[in-house]
Enzyme design. Structure first.
Site, PDB file in Angstrom:
ATOM      1  N   HIS A 119       0.879  -1.179   0.000  1.00 40.89           N
ATOM      2  CA  HIS A 119       0.000   0.000   0.000  1.00 40.89           C
ATOM      3  C   HIS A 119       0.919   1.233   0.000  1.00 40.89           C
ATOM      4  O   HIS A 119       2.016   1.190   0.571  1.00 40.89           O
ATOM      5  CB  HIS A 119      -0.838  -0.048   1.279  1.00 40.89           C
ATOM      6  CG  HIS A 119      -1.881   1.007   1.413  1.00 40.89           C
ATOM      7  ND1 HIS A 119      -1.597   2.300   1.765  1.00 40.89           N
ATOM      8  CD2 HIS A 119      -3.228   0.955   1.251  1.00 40.89           C
ATOM      9  CE1 HIS A 119      -2.715   3.002   1.824  1.00 40.89           C
ATOM     10  NE2 HIS A 119      -3.724   2.211   1.509  1.00 40.89           N
ATOM     11  N   ASP A 195       3.133  -4.764   7.933  1.00 41.83           N
ATOM     12  CA  ASP A 195       1.918  -3.964   7.832  1.00 41.83           C
ATOM     13  C   ASP A 195       0.723  -4.920   7.942  1.00 41.83           C
ATOM     14  O   ASP A 195       0.387  -5.638   7.002  1.00 41.83           O
ATOM     15  CB  ASP A 195       1.932  -3.233   6.481  1.00 41.83           C
ATOM     16  CG  ASP A 195       0.625  -2.509   6.200  1.00 41.83           C
ATOM     17  OD1 ASP A 195      -0.289  -2.579   7.039  1.00 41.83           O
ATOM     18  OD2 ASP A 195       0.529  -1.884   5.130  1.00 41.83           O
ATOM     19  N   GLN A 198      -4.457  -5.316   6.809  1.00 42.63           N
ATOM     20  CA  GLN A 198      -5.461  -6.234   6.236  1.00 42.63           C
ATOM     21  C   GLN A 198      -5.463  -7.594   6.933  1.00 42.63           C
ATOM     22  O   GLN A 198      -6.243  -8.466   6.563  1.00 42.63           O
ATOM     23  CB  GLN A 198      -5.208  -6.434   4.733  1.00 42.63           C
ATOM     24  CG  GLN A 198      -5.365  -5.186   3.898  1.00 42.63           C
ATOM     25  CD  GLN A 198      -6.811  -4.656   3.869  1.00 42.63           C
ATOM     26  OE1 GLN A 198      -7.768  -5.342   4.212  1.00 42.63           O
ATOM     27  NE2 GLN A 198      -6.954  -3.412   3.466  1.00 42.63           N
ATOM     28  N   LYS A 221     -10.331  -0.762  10.243  1.00 39.88           N
ATOM     29  CA  LYS A 221     -10.533  -1.923   9.375  1.00 39.88           C
ATOM     30  C   LYS A 221     -10.889  -3.155  10.209  1.00 39.88           C
ATOM     31  O   LYS A 221     -11.106  -4.236   9.683  1.00 39.88           O
ATOM     32  CB  LYS A 221      -9.272  -2.202   8.557  1.00 39.88           C
ATOM     33  CG  LYS A 221      -8.973  -1.098   7.526  1.00 39.88           C
ATOM     34  CD  LYS A 221      -7.729  -1.431   6.743  1.00 39.88           C
ATOM     35  CE  LYS A 221      -7.149  -0.248   5.999  1.00 39.88           C
ATOM     36  NZ  LYS A 221      -7.915   0.172   4.838  1.00 39.88           N
ATOM     37  N   CYS A 361      -4.604   2.491  -3.822  1.00 42.67           N
ATOM     38  CA  CYS A 361      -3.386   2.963  -3.141  1.00 42.67           C
ATOM     39  C   CYS A 361      -2.226   2.009  -3.382  1.00 42.67           C
ATOM     40  O   CYS A 361      -1.422   1.748  -2.463  1.00 42.67           O
ATOM     41  CB  CYS A 361      -3.597   3.161  -1.641  1.00 42.67           C
ATOM     42  SG  CYS A 361      -4.820   4.409  -1.277  1.00 42.67           S
TER      43      CYS A 361
HETATM   44  C1  LIG Z   1      -2.324  -2.995   3.485  1.00 43.63           C
HETATM   45  C2  LIG Z   1      -2.653  -1.611   3.961  1.00 43.63           C
HETATM   46  N1  LIG Z   1      -1.718  -0.909   4.608  1.00 43.63           N
HETATM   47  C3  LIG Z   1      -1.938   0.329   5.069  1.00 43.63           C
HETATM   48  C4  LIG Z   1      -3.154   0.928   4.882  1.00 43.63           C
HETATM   49  C5  LIG Z   1      -3.355   2.317   5.399  1.00 43.63           C
HETATM   50  O1  LIG Z   1      -4.327   2.339   6.387  1.00 43.63           O
HETATM   51  P1  LIG Z   1      -4.765   3.738   7.004  1.00 43.63           P
HETATM   52  O2  LIG Z   1      -5.259   4.566   5.869  1.00 43.63           O
HETATM   53  O3  LIG Z   1      -5.826   3.384   7.979  1.00 43.63           O
HETATM   54  O4  LIG Z   1      -3.558   4.324   7.639  1.00 43.63           O
HETATM   55  C6  LIG Z   1      -4.171   0.245   4.212  1.00 43.63           C
HETATM   56  C7  LIG Z   1      -5.466   0.894   3.947  1.00 43.63           C
HETATM   57  O5  LIG Z   1      -6.184   0.526   3.039  1.00 43.63           O
HETATM   58  C8  LIG Z   1      -3.909  -1.054   3.734  1.00 43.63           C
HETATM   59  O6  LIG Z   1      -4.841  -1.760   3.091  1.00 43.63           O
END
Ligand SMILES: Cc1ncc(COP(=O)(O)O)c(C=O)c1O
Length: 407
Positions: A119, A195, A198, A221, A361
């Site tokens: 992401h 990270d 998900q 999420k 993203c």
């Molecule tokens: C794999 C992953 N990492 C990071 C993020 C970023 O999350 P946030 O916007 O809540 O910081 C997302 C959001 O869709 C994501 O899917």
């Protein structure tokens, strides 16, 4: 099996006169009534500024806030609450590690290794650190089914100082071999950030077993409110890191020209935190425990497998990501031949079906896969097979509206 839809008030909403079918939980999940009630209770009975006073409401707020920290620690099996830092979201948690750790530890000649499937939160941030330090930003690439082959781990070598990798891809749905990545990174004494944005909503995470150095995720999420995220870091690493943000609550003594900083985890929590979000995260953890991960997993895998099977039967659909259920989570991205994903999303919305469209993203990933943009249906245990039937049936309608037959 229980119909979990009933726990989520928003799922009674109608969209354009149709029953809402929410298939965008990977963007943000919905919140169960128990989470909303916990926030209401906090605001009605406990709201004060935590750590800021000795009057009753401030003490109640401190108790509410700190009890969630312990809950998160236990939930993730971290060693100590000193290792649990509240942030605004996963993005801020990654930035904290990038600026407070990597900027001081990485230099020219070093490498930072990430995957092409990150992401932007876990990609642009490292790009910036690479630019600022002169380090090389190196990518591990997925195969044509969207899985990360173990051969790609050779990119991690003696020059590597940081490896940052998603636990589960928000586009492909693939679950990455994080244990192997962590093991390989530690062989060359690199630090690893996983990270988990998900992953945590869908699978139990045991941080002591994983042994990563940092782990991040967002509450929104995983059924809590927006505005709260978590950074886990190993205590010995956090202890030696500089603060990220400066201000109230993160200090010990302040003089005109000098300041000493608070102990962990407060050193990294400057200013008033999003306490309602944090309270909601605690209630979301209680809710997950009540439903249980095995039930969440079973339901979500059943839905994902059902959706994959139905989508694969349509000749105009191309799946972006693993075509089968091996090492995959509840996200299915796809391209409808001849139809732009935004049209797919807008037409489905007319039938009450919410799916995501665009680059999700993850522009470098889509460019690498030579997919201009795609649609994504993501499931949570509160979805049903009937909802998937409507979603897939209406794809024929999408093609028809856009001037194609259904074949
Ligand atoms: C794999 C992953 N990492 C990071 C993020 C970023 O999350 P946030 O916007 O809540 O910081 C997302 C959001 O869709 C994501 O899917």
């Amino acid at each position: 099996m229980k119909n979990f839809r009933e726990d989520f008030p928003i799922l009674n909403e109608e969209v354009r006169g149709q029953k809402l079918i929410y298939l965008d939980s990977a963007a943000t999940s919905q919140r169960p009534l128990k989470v909303l009630e916990a926030v209401m209770k906090y605001d009605k009975e406990e709201n004060g500024n935590p750590h800021r006073g000795s009057h009753t409401l401030s003490l109640r707020a401190t108790e509410a806030f700190e009890s969630v920290r312990e809950k998160v620690r236990e939930f993730l099996n971290a060693r100590s609450t000193k290792e649990i830092i509240f942030t605004k979201n996963a993005t801020e948690a990654i930035n904290l590690v990038a600026y407070s750790y990597a900027l001081n530890e990485v230099q020219k000649g070093d490498s930072i290794v990430i995957t092409i499937a990150e992401h932007h939160a876990n990609l642009v941030t490292w790009q910036q650190i690479a630019k600022k330090t002169g380090a090389e930003l190196r990518f591990m690439y997925v195969d044509d089914q969207g899985r990360l082959p173990l051969e790609e781990l050779h990119k991690i070598d003696e020059t590597t100082k940081i490896v940052a990798c998603t636990h589960m891809s928000n586009v492909l749905g693939s679950i990455f071999p994080v244990k192997e990545i962590i093991r390989k990174a530690h062989e060359v004494e690199a630090k690893v950030l996983i990270d988990g944005a998900q992953a945590v909503p869908h699978m139990p995470v045991d941080l002591q077993e994983l042994d990563c150095d940092f782990y991040v995720f967002s509450g929104h999420k995983m059924y809590s409110l927006m505005g709260v995220g978590v950074l886990y870091g190993k205590e010995e690493i956090l202890e030696n890191m500089e603060p990220f943000l400066f201000g109230g609550d993160m200090i010990e003594y302040v003089y005109e020209q000098e300041t000493s900083f608070n102990e962990l985890p407060y050193k990294f929590e400057a200013g008033t935190q999003g306490v309602e979000g944090i309270v909601s995260l605690g209630a979301a953890i209680d809710y997950i425990r009540e439903v249980t991960y095995p039930v969440i997993h079973e339901r979500e895998m059943e839905l994902t497998s059902y959706a994959l099977q139905k989508l694969k039967a349509l000749p105009y659909i191309k799946i972006v990501g693993p075509p089968d259920m091996e090492d995959r989570g509840a996200v299915v991205s796809f391209v409808v031949d001849g139809v732009h994903p935004h049209d797919v999303s807008m037409i489905l919305d007319h039938y009450g079906v919410g799916v995501r469209a665009g680059h999700h993203c993850a522009q470098p990933l889509l460019r690498y896969l030579k997919v201009f943009s795609c649609s994504r249906a993501s499931f949570a245990f509160y979805n049903t097979k009937e909802e998937i039937d409507v979603f897939v049936d209406k794809l024929d309608e999408v093609r028809r509206v856009m001037g194609y037959g259904s074949k």
